[in-house]
Every structure is written in structure tokens, then in C-alpha cells.
Design a protein around this motif. Structure first.
Motif, mmCIF file in Angstrom:
data_model
loop_
_atom_site.group_PDB
_atom_site.id
_atom_site.type_symbol
_atom_site.label_atom_id
_atom_site.label_comp_id
_atom_site.label_asym_id
_atom_site.label_seq_id
_atom_site.Cartn_x
_atom_site.Cartn_y
_atom_site.Cartn_z
ATOM 1 N N THR A 72 76.866 4.317 81.097
ATOM 2 C CA THR A 72 75.533 5.242 81.408
ATOM 3 C C THR A 72 76.026 4.045 82.903
ATOM 4 N N SER A 129 81.656 10.690 86.780
ATOM 5 C CA SER A 129 80.588 11.405 85.735
ATOM 6 C C SER A 129 81.499 12.521 84.580
ATOM 7 N N LEU A 171 74.693 8.641 85.626
ATOM 8 C CA LEU A 171 75.729 9.281 85.498
ATOM 9 C C LEU A 171 76.343 8.491 83.944
ATOM 10 N N TYR A 172 76.645 9.673 83.513
ATOM 11 C CA TYR A 172 77.724 9.351 82.026
ATOM 12 C C TYR A 172 78.653 9.708 82.782
ATOM 13 N N ILE A 173 79.284 7.861 82.672
ATOM 14 C CA ILE A 173 80.844 7.718 83.728
ATOM 15 C C ILE A 173 81.975 8.653 82.285
#
Ligand code: ADP
Length: 633
Positions: A72, A129, A171-173
Motif C-alpha cells: 500500500t 492500483s 492505493l493497493y498497488i
């Protein structure tokens, strides 16, 4: 919890972001930081007058947190935050403040293009993301909410726990792929470089915990060195506003990025004016002349103005008093040492300092435009296509008060090669013996060229300015003259191209035919002031000219204005007949032999003249009946 659908435009945009092959994915960070900074500004602004905000000026900040294991990246601000409704409205619909009509552009442009072309804002987060959450607590509220979305299927909003006011965007990369190394957005060095590159001037600190390795001291020289992690909080941006930096330190792309980011444009500006002024008024100005008008430029909603800063702090977003209307397209900001922080709109208007600044700004813009006209003609012509109409209104408005400031910035297309000319260029290449600046009005250049009067003026070798915008003729009337040369509409009745002998001969002919003309006028009616022969037509049989100040074109414009219905303006028109045309003889014969037909011919000729002059035929049914009668004779 119900999943809500994105508004359709947002969905399309989202799709593009997720599947983006755009090469500048990194701009997502700039967008998020920009939003955070705006949110900080809003609350900061409030804190100036509202003690309940309870945050000291220095405590406003943007935090970035990276968690490699959870993949994240968080952008955290303690700004104004969003309520549940605001989350829904702002993140469920494409930004309303965005400067762009999405639907329309989307039809034409490719994916890649669109992203580069305008500030995509929050949605750009989806370029990097799989999932984005936004936790926010609005100032003044004791509830917090979490917005979450994994893409186009929609989004959810639910209550959440959050102690402090502000917003956390997580952001969940995405996982690394063959084409794209998303891991770099979890790398502290990379993130820090991105902040420096795009957001250095942001005036709030952007802080991140930085971990570095430090060798552990040991007495045992033979042992492998050991390291330990040192974590410190670093401020990543210099916070020096771009306009305060030395010009030599600023690269063109710094200006361009700043402009696009701040003023929501997708294109670089046409010109940048960066100046520092000392003396009676001490201020820095950073001004931009855009390449194209913003989508709302020609609407009521458009607000002109420059951002006004006092010692680096924004005190007004659109200070209208800093820009005259005719330069309303200019974007930018002014930062003054001399203004107080909590000055109100009302007191500003009477601020002498501000007036002084506005004056010098106007001069700077003008001289920049003059320079452009002189050195970069093509660029200036492009500028003029976008904003020339504003300058022409400037000449006309305020009873012509600013006409001298603006007259040399005007361009018109002309009969010479149909290129743009300035009035100065026109005046300088006037033919010997030519004592007026000729112009003609019409919807398009082509229609102007078809005007019966055009040939005679061209035959003399005189250049004609082509006026195709409604405001054009009004602006020229306001100017009155240029360099001692009067402006003359080629459709004016006293065009006066003939020699003395020619004039005399024509006068005699007109006097001889007076009774015939009276009869013709009588059958045409009140729409015209008279009928006469003319020498100024080459091939055409007839034309309409106007007597007095109001031309046919002005009549059209004035009557199309709101409220004109009750108060119609009428140009004083004269039907002119080519003395050399066979129709002239025909009329004379009819006058002697068949007065009834003369009346009908008069109406027909008037109808023709209207058509050629771009005016509607007063009675189309009658006109058509007369034509048919003639055809079946
Ligand atoms: P834009 O910034 O061009 O308006 P965005 O899509 O980036 O478009 O953001 C939409 C809106 O969401 C913003 O105008 C703002 O009102 C709100 N917003 C976004 N991020 C934040 C934030 N961190 N804090 C408060 N409001 C925000």
C-alpha cells in the motif's frame, strides 16, 4: 452495504485508467498531492478567521506512507476532509471542476491522448492500483466514512473510524508485470524523486518516513559489518513556490507542469510571463497565456481573475480586479509583499496598491503580446484565433476607452492572400491615392468575395479587410480611423471610387431617371430609402448599400440581440442598379411602355439584392410567384 455505480463518464474514464498503456502513470502521485494540498488550503484559509479549526499553521501537512508488505501507498492530509455526500459526489462522478467536456472529447481521442491532455485527478490512482480506498472526516463533523472501489463495477461508502479531520487515500498497488514495474511505487527513493519532480513547490510540507541503513559500530575489526535501520521523518519538497525561485533555476517544463497542474489545462501555455517588480509596488507575477480558451470561456459561468498571494499564502483564488476584461484569458498569480492576509473583496477594490499592480500587469501582458506579434507571427495568429474576439470586444466596450491600447494587437483577414494583417500593415501598404481603409462584412470570406461591391474595390487595387465576426464592424466604428485613415464599408453608399467626370455623368443619368426610380421605390415600399444607378458594379446587376451609420451587417447583429424584437433597428438601404448592365436599359424601356411590369421587376431586383447581400427576402412567396410569372411569360 450497497455498491453504487459510477456515473457513465466516470466509468469510461475509470476503464481507461485501469487498462491504461499511458507511459506517465507516475503523475497519479502529483494528482493526489494536489488534491491534498487544495484540501489543506481550504482548512488553512478557514483557520485564519475561525479559531475552532485548532490546527497551528505549521501543522498542516501531507504524509506519505509506504507499506511494502501490504503493497500500500498512502497519501494522508489533515485538510478539510469530505462528508459522506461529498465522497459520493466528488468521487462518484468525474470531477465537475475538471476543465473538459469528457463525452465530446472521448469520441475523438485515443486513450493515451486523453490522459496526457487533461488533469485526470483522483481517477489516475487506478492506473497503478487494483483497489483504492478513501477515508475521510470532514471538518465540523464527528463521523468518518470510507469510500472504496476496485474498478468499474462501482464503489461503496460506509462509516469508519478516524480520529482526526482530513483524508487518507490508500492505493493497493498492482502486482509487477512484464511491461510495468509497479513495485517502484513502493520504493521510498522513487516516491521521493516523484515528489521533487512534480510537487516541489507545494507550499505545505510533504513528509515521509525514510529508512536508511547505518553501520553498527563494533570493536571487532574482523567481523562482517552490521547495519541497522535508521528511520527519520523527512520533508520531501522544498516548498519554495515556483514564482519565488530564480528564473535561472526554472526549466521550461517546470513552468508548463505548474501551469497545467494548477490551471487544469491539458496543453502547455502559449506564453509564460514571470516577473519580479520592485518599487512602488513590490510583487512577483507568474502569468500564462493559454493556447486555447477553457471550455466555459465564452459562457456566463466563466470568471476571470488571477490568484492573489500575500507573502506566499493564497488569499484569493480569482482576483478579478487584477485583469482587464480584454485580457481575461490570462491565467496566473500575483504574490505581493504589501497586502494584508485577511483582506476582503470589498477592501481590495479600493486598495491603491492593487490598482498599481493591475496597471503594470496589463502593461506586461500587452508588451508580451506585441513581442509575440513581432517575433512569432504564427504563434500570435494562433493566439488571435483563440482570443482575438476578446480584444475586439475590448476596443468596443467602455465607449472605446481602451481602443488605443488594443488597436495594434488586432488582426483581420484581407483580400490580399486572405492572410491576417494588422491595421498598421494595411496602412503602410495602401495604394497612392487611397484615402480610406476598406472593409466588407459577411458570414464567411467566400460570401464576402461574392458581394457585388467587392470587384470594383479590388479592381482599383485596394485591399479589403474581411469582417466575419459580429463584433468586427462595431469595433472598427469605435476606432473611427487608423493613422488618419477612415474606415469605409464597401457597401456604404458614398464609397466614392469614381473620378469627377464619372461622378458627373452618373449624376446626370440618375437625375434623368428620377421619376422611374420613384415609381420603383413606391412598389418596393418602405424597406428602402431610394433607387439609383451606380458605376461600382462590374458584373452584378444590383446591390444594396446603406446610407448613414448603420450597415446591413450591423442591422443583422443588433436585431439578433436579446430584447431587440420591440425595437428593431433598420439600416437605410438604397437599391443600386448597375448602369452598364442590360437590365438598366430594360428598366428604362418598361418605364416608357409597361409601368405595371416595372413595379414587379423592381420588387424582383430588390429580392435579388437582398439575397446577394445576405439579407432575407421580405416576402419569399411573392418573390417566388414573380419569378414563375417571368418564367412562363
Ligand atoms: P479535481 O481535483 O480536478 O477537482 P479530482 O477527481 O482529483 O478532481 O477530485 C474531485 C474532488 O474530490 C475535488 O475537487 C475535491 O473536492 C475532492 N477531493 C479529492 N481529494 C480530496 C482530499 N484529499 N481532501 C478533500 N477533498 C478531496
Amino acid at each position: 452495504m450497497r455498491t453504487k455505480q459510477f456515473k457513465s463518464e466516470s466509468k469510461k474514464l475509470m476503464d481507461m485508467m485501469i487498462n491504461s498503456i499511458y507511459t506517465h502513470k507516475e503523475i497519479f502521485l502529483r494528482e493526489l498531492i494536489s488534491n491534498a494540498s487544495d484540501a489543506l488550503d481550504k482548512l488553512y484559509f478557514r483557520s485564519l478567521t475561525d479559531n475552532s479549526v485548532g490546527i497551528a499553521p505549521d501543522d498542516f501537512e501531507i504524509r506519505i506512507e509506504i507499506d511494502k508488505d501490504a503493497r500500500t501507498l498512502k497519501v494522508i492530509d489533515n485538510g478539510c476532509g469530505m462528508t459522506e455526500e461529498e465522497l459520493d459526489k466528488n468521487l462518484g462522478t468525474i470531477a465537475k471542476s475538471g476543465s473538459f467536456d469528457f463525452k465530446q472529447e472521448n469520441e475523438k481521442k485515443e486513450n493515451v491522448d486523453i490522459i496526457g491532455q487533461f488533469g485526470v485527478g483522483f481517477y489516475s490512482a487506478f492506473m497503478v492500483s487494483d483497489k483504492v480506498t478513501v477515508e475521510s472526516k470532514a471538518f465540523g463533523s464527528d463521523e468518518a466514512f470510507r469510500w472504496a472501489s476496485s474498478g468499474t463495477e462501482g464503489y461503496t461508502i460506509e462509516p469508519c473510524d478516524k480520529e482526526t479531520v482530513g483524508t487518507t487515500v490508500t492505493l493497493y498497488i498492482k502486482e509487477k508485470t512484464e511491461d510495468e514495474n509497479y513495485d517502484e511505487y513502493l520504493d521510498q527513493y522513487r516516491i521521493s524523486a516523484l515528489v521533487k519532480k512534480y510537487s516541489d513547490y507545494i507550499r505545505h510540507p510533504i513528509r515521509m518516513e525514510f529508512t536508511t541503513k547505518e553501520p553498527v559500530e563494533t570493536d571487532d575489526k574482523d567481523k562482517e559489518p552490521e547495519y541497522r535501520d535508521i528511520t527519520e521523518l523527512r520533508t520531501l519538497n522544498s516548498m519554495i513556490p515556483l514564482w519565488k525561485k530564480a528564473k535561472s533555476e526554472i526549466k521550461p517544463e517546470d513552468y508548463n507542469n505548474f501551469y497545467k497542474d494548477k490551471f487544469y489545462d491539458y496543453e502547455d501555455p502559449a506564453r509564460v510571463i514571470h516577473s519580479k517588480t520592485e518599487g512602488q509596488a513590490t510583487y512577483s507575477a507568474l502569468l500564462f497565456i493559454p493556447k486555447h480558451p477553457p471550455f466555459d470561456y465564452y459562457t456566463k459561468e466563466f470568471e476571470k481573475g488571477l490568484q492573489l498571494y500575500s507573502k506566499g499564502v493564497l488569499i484569493m483564488d480569482k482576483c478579478a480586479d487584477l485583469l482587464p476584461d480584454y485580457f481575461s484569458f490570462v491565467k496566473g498569480l500575483v504574490d505581493s509583499e504589501d497586502l494584508s492576509l485577511n483582506i476582503s473583496r470589498e477592501t481590495l477594490q479600493h486598495d491603491g496598491q492593487l490598482k498599481l499592480i493591475a496597471k503594470t500587469i496589463e502593461k506586461k501582458i500587452k508588451s508580451e503580446l506585441e513581442k509575440m506579434l513581432k517575433d512569432e507571427r504564427e504563434a500570435y495568429e494562433e493566439f488571435f484565433k483563440a482570443f482575438g474576439i476578446q480584444l475586439k470586444f475590448g476596443v468596443y466596450n467602455d465607449y472605446g476607452m481602451h481602443k488605443d491600447t488594443l488597436k495594434d494587437l488586432l488582426l483581420f483577414r484581407s483580400s490580399n492572400e486572405k492572410k491576417y494583417v494588422t491595421l498598421k500593415e494595411y496602412a503602410e501598404r495602401m495604394k497612392e491615392g487611397q484615402d480610406a481603409i476598406y472593409y466588407a462584412c459577411g458570414e464567411t470570406d467566400e460570401k464576402i468575395e461574392m458581394l457585388p461591391q467587392t470587384d470594383a474595390v479590388k479592381d482599383k487595387g485596394y485591399e479589403i479587410l474581411y469582417l466575419t465576426e459580429n463584433v468586427d464592424e462595431f469595433a472598427l466604428k469605435m476606432l473611427g480611423e487608423y493613422d488618419g485613415k477612415k474606415f469605409m464599408n464597401i457597401c456604404d453608399d458614398n464609397l466614392n471610387l469614381d473620378s469627377e467626370d464619372e461622378k458627373k455623368a452618373l449624376e446626370q443619368e440618375n437625375t434623368a431617371a428620377k421619376d422611374m426610380f420613384d415609381l420603383m421605390k413606391e412598389s418596393i415600399g418602405d424597406s428602402i430609402n431610394g433607387v439609383r444607378f451606380t458605376n461600382k458594379l462590374k458584373n452584378h446587376p444590383v446591390c444594396l448599400t446603406s446610407e448613414g451609420g448603420i450597415s446591413l451587417e450591423m442591422e443583422k447583429v443588433l436585431n439578433s440581440m436579446p430584447g431587440a424584437a420591440e425595437n428593431k433597428v433598420q439600416a437605410k438601404l438604397v437599391l443600386e442598379i448597375n448602369a452598364e448592365h442590360p437590365i438598366a436599359e430594360k428598366l428604362k424601356t418598361l418605364y416608357n411602355e409597361d409601368k405595371d411590369s416595372l413595379g414587379k421587376y423592381a420588387k424582383l431586383l430588390y429580392g435579388e439584392a437582398c439575397l446577394i447581400g445576405g439579407k432575407s427576402v421580405p416576402d419569399p412567396a411573392e418573390h417566388s410567384a414573380l419569378v414563375c410569372e417571368l418564367m412562363t411569360k
